[in-house]
Design a protein around this motif. Sequence first.
Motif, PDB file in Angstrom:
ATOM      1  N   VAL A  10      -2.797   8.763   6.229  1.00  0.00           N
ATOM      2  CA  VAL A  10      -3.260  10.097   5.178  1.00  0.00           C
ATOM      3  C   VAL A  10      -1.730  10.907   5.115  1.00  0.00           C
ATOM      4  O   VAL A  10      -2.219  11.166   4.275  1.00  0.00           O
ATOM      5  N   MET A  11      -0.612  10.877   6.065  1.00  0.00           N
ATOM      6  CA  MET A  11       0.239  11.829   6.164  1.00  0.00           C
ATOM      7  C   MET A  11       1.021  12.093   4.550  1.00  0.00           C
ATOM      8  O   MET A  11       1.300  12.376   4.043  1.00  0.00           O
ATOM      9  N   VAL A  14      -1.585  13.363   2.137  1.00  0.00           N
ATOM     10  CA  VAL A  14      -1.981  15.010   1.836  1.00  0.00           C
ATOM     11  C   VAL A  14      -0.382  16.157   2.625  1.00  0.00           C
ATOM     12  O   VAL A  14      -0.218  16.875   1.720  1.00  0.00           O
ATOM     13  N   SER A  15       1.069  15.027   2.797  1.00  0.00           N
ATOM     14  CA  SER A  15       1.853  15.857   3.044  1.00  0.00           C
ATOM     15  C   SER A  15       2.686  16.166   1.319  1.00  0.00           C
ATOM     16  O   SER A  15       2.926  17.641   0.849  1.00  0.00           O
ATOM     17  N   VAL A  18      -0.193  18.670  -0.414  1.00  0.00           N
ATOM     18  CA  VAL A  18       0.371  20.072   0.240  1.00  0.00           C
ATOM     19  C   VAL A  18       1.758  20.778  -0.418  1.00  0.00           C
ATOM     20  O   VAL A  18       1.556  22.133  -0.563  1.00  0.00           O
ATOM     21  N   SER A  34       8.634  15.202   2.582  1.00  0.00           N
ATOM     22  CA  SER A  34       7.437  14.435   2.774  1.00  0.00           C
ATOM     23  C   SER A  34       8.317  12.893   3.732  1.00  0.00           C
ATOM     24  O   SER A  34       7.320  12.499   4.407  1.00  0.00           O
TER      25      SER A  34
END
Length: 534
Positions: A10-11, A14-15, A18, A34
């Motif tokens: 999911v990074m 998400v990154s 965010v 990222s």
Amino acid sequence: MTLLQLLTAVMPVVSVFVLLVVLRLPASRAMTLSLLITAALAWLAWRVPGIQLAASVLEGWVVASSIVIIVFGAIVLLNTLKASGALTVIRTSFFHISPDRRVQVIIVAWLFGSFLEGVSGFGTPAAIGAPLLVALGFPAMAAVSLALIADSTAVSFGAVGTPVLVGIAQGLPGTDLEELTAIALTAISIDIVISSFLPLIMCALLTRFFGANRRWREGLALWPFALLSGLAFTVPAWLVAWLLGPEFPSVLGALIGLALMVTAARRGFLLPEKPWRLANDSDLKDDAAPDVTPNLNLWQAWTPYILAVLLLVVTRLDALPLKAWLQGISLGWNNILGTPISASLSPLYLPGTLFALTALITIALHRLPVREAARTWATSARSLLPAIIALGTSLPMVRIFLNSDINASDLAAMPTELAELAAGAIAGYWPLVAPFVGALGTFIAGSATFSNMMFSGLQYEAAVAAELPPRLILALQMLGANAGNMICVMNVVAAAAVVNLNGREGEIIRMTLGPMLYYALGAGLVGMLVVVLV
């Protein structure tokens, strides 16, 4: 998957969210961070070999170069038209159609943008539509956000049906044309219910965030004209899909919509007596228009855009030899660093090359002095640096995410693992989830075609496992892929660069996120309703 592997998968999403949207970092910084985070986790937790990561980065740079060419072509064409005075004349022509800014957004972004998407795809609608809106006097943030929102519905059949004929077809090998057409008809049947409201949403966003009074009501007041504009595209597109298949619904639907709504606007049909203005239009009377540059007439001013569209059309038709010839001139890199990853680039086929060619022709047609033309090209090239950094980091991150199927953890690629996890956890509500899977694919990969190619097989398997109609679920995949186009990092970075909004990509995504959620959630709710009723 372990918890750390789930976090790794999911990074990339998400990154980006965010860093870009919440912390509001410029894309050049957010995407660099990222990339570093994604690459480190892919190596440590997903156990992707270092050589695979390096090859993915190189592949990403090849893909990024194609987007940079498109952005440069759009910028240099825009700057050339500015220098020649053509944009001033074009601005005046739109005021003669209607001085109402809401109407201008619908005609330029929704209808003309849909036509460009049908002809070319590749982010062309935002690259052309956003700067055209800026030339008409719209704030750059309004121009790029509304152009991205508008570039959604037509994506189903963009680039002459590529998301269906290539995306779904390769995602589900063996699917015949009859079944592909049936899936496309199901998608556009749902889309009529959802997308026909997008012009109204665009008008409401325009007046709420960019009007002097900051009111939703002023945009919603145009609802009869806006809803007719939505239907003027979606209904003809449905008829074309039914009669001719998935290649021309966006092209012909948009042309029909343009003819209908330009005629309606000229006659004031369904329009309020007092046109709505932007705050910076306060010095203009209702019947006034901007000053016209005397050395160009309307036909001369519009000729470059007409030429660009004609070049896009003739180079995209299979019946003509130009498409195969331009695609045949290709720069390829097979088995990068000894991995299965390959990348190629057909520079002459890219829309940006055609835009740059149009700019060169415009220099002669508009008799622009050579010194001024050279200054225009130099300025355009210098403005690319922030976009190059952002694209040169975001595209490698995307390719690491997608190429993570080669690993020592016995896992599928990250997006596939995420989608399979969702399918297993909420199979009973899959029609509601399916569009968001499609949106995830476009958000990350930057292409509805690639989203369909990547997730069609999974969507089909999820539908069979949950005893749902596969045709419906695949249609929802298509619609979700459309929705993801509004917030796709690649499109946002490219469109921002064209209108000189480098560093404000997070603001753009915040503006387009609501309409994207409406589109995906609306499609999912209609899908759930269909399942319940059928």
